[in-house]
Write an enzyme that holds these catalytic residues in place. Structure first.
Site: not given
Length: 441
Positions: A149, A399, A402
């Site tokens: 990702s 998160d 990311h």
């Protein structure tokens, strides 16, 4: 090659008659050279020009060599984040390719100070990303991002930057969560792809109905991207975080060992060696396949991107900081340093292996330290839209892996473009030395 100016030493008349023909003979050669190997131009803003810009030539031979060295080499690893009033390269609210959970602005993140920083390398300047320079250098080429990702995060950053100058057309998508996608910029015939391959090698990802561990075959490349290597001109690899998950590793048809596999009769070997083997297999496959068919390729390996959870990620861990770390506040150590070291070592070994073939250029995209210094750049709770709209919740999932778009990850692509630009400059100069007459045009 006969010197077209030779006649001037015999007769003024002969020179006068011959020179026009020589000029018209050389002109198509020069145009041919410029079309396939175009010159690069520096950014137009003076404070964005590379240090000791080599386009401004001096009469001193030693000065020229020094300028060339500065223009074609720079260590982007070390530096510091400095405040930048110019702000982001694109508007995150209007870029249609950002994954929702990384679109921090549209999800209501109130503090926008994280958008006003730029990475300043210690040895040189890093120009602001110019989409037109990218289009110029990668015209008629295919660039692919392959990995987990983080590869997708970097890809979407690039697409958002480029979309400010030309519209990307989505021409292919497949897989859950659009894990395989392809865009085309018709203005310059550039293809941009993303391939989901969290280990680079062949594997079976754990699932609710399958095994409890990932299964990896560390000596076999993942053909979901490997089969397309012949059609790729620039490839950017990115892995790391998925190797932290429980897994069983296979090599040569038998079990090599495992990482966190209680209940299975396998030797616990951790994940470092498996990650090293996976990188080695991927780089070796690219080099051999592209080298064997005689086509060149630019290969980048993006180093590990540290997370910034304060506490356990699944136990209300968060990343609440709103400014970058200062140099003395954070050092690269532990797992972050170990993951990066493996990637750097394998890329250096691959460079040696690639020397047997022409047209292969390999480089580490070393973003670990600059990313480590940006705890403020993650979505945090804003991976969800307006998470505090109904008041402060007892626990909000964060998160801290990311990166927000726009955000610090845009710097990864600035470095990527600058390395490609410097390679082009070096290649142009080398060809000028081999064909000095063409250098005059």
């Amino acid at each position: 090659m006969t010197n077209p100016l030779k006649g001037q030493y015999h007769s003024h008349s002969l020179t006068k008659n011959f020179l026009p023909y020589a000029f018209y003979a050389l002109l198509p050669i020069a145009l041919f050279r410029m079309y396939f190997h175009p010159f690069s131009f520096p950014q137009s803003t003076p404070d964005q020009l590379p240090h000791n810009n080599s386009y401004i030539l001096t009469s001193s031979s030693s000065s020229k060599e020094e300028e060339i060295a500065n223009e074609t080499r720079c260590d982007y690893t070390n530096g510091k984040w400095v405040h930048d009033k110019m702000g982001p390269l694109y508007n995150g609210t209007t870029c249609g390719t950002i994954k929702d959970s990384q679109n921090c602005i549209s999800h209501g993140r109130p503090d926008l100070g994280y958008l006003y920083w730029r990475w300043q390398p210690s040895q040189c300047k890093l120009p602001r990303f110019d989409p037109n320079t990218f289009f110029h250098l990668l015209s008629n080429k295919h660039i692919a991002f392959v990995g987990d990702s983080m590869a997708r995060n970097q890809l979407e950053s690039l697409l958002c930057i480029l979309a400010t100058a030309s519209n990307p057309n989505l021409v292919y998508r497949d897989g859950e969560d659009n894990k395989f996608r392809r865009w085309h910029f018709t203005s310059h015939n550039i293809t941009v792809s993303v391939f989901w391959s969290p280990f680079l090698v062949r594997g079976v990802e754990k699932s609710k109905t399958g095994p409890d561990q990932n299964e990896l075959y560390v000596d076999t490349v993942d053909e979901r991207w490997g089969a397309d290597v012949d059609h790729i001109d620039t490839i950017v690899l990115s892995i790391g975080h998925w190797f932290l998950h429980p897994a069983v590793y296979y090599e040569g048809g038998s079990v090599l060992g495992c990482h966190y596999c209680p209940g299975l009769n396998h030797t616990e070997i951790g994940f470092y060696d498996a990650m090293r083997k996976a990188i080695k297999t991927a780089l070796k496959t690219i080099i051999e396949r592209k080298g064997a068919n005689g086509y060149g390729i630019d290969v980048f390996l993006t180093t590990f991107s540290p997370s910034h959870f304060e506490g356990e990620w699944d136990k209300a861990g968060a990343c609440p900081k709103t400014k970058p770390y200062k140099e003395e506040e954070k050092i690269l150590e532990g797992m972050d340093a170990d993951m990066r070291a493996i990637e750097v070592e394998e890329m250096e070994a691959a460079k040696v292996n690639a020397k047997q073939f022409d047209g292969l250029k390999l480089e580490i995209l070393d973003v670990t330290k600059l990313s480590l210094m940006r705890p403020d750049g993650h979505p945090g709770p804003y991976m969800y839209p307006f998470p505090f709209a109904n008041g402060v919740h007892e626990r909000v999932q964060n998160d801290c892996v990311h990166w927000c778009l726009p955000g610090p990850i845009d710097t990864w692509n600035q470095i990527l473009l600058e390395v490609i630009r410097r390679w082009n400059i070096q290649s142009t100069r080398e060809e000028s030395k081999e064909h000095p007459m063409l250098a005059r045009f």
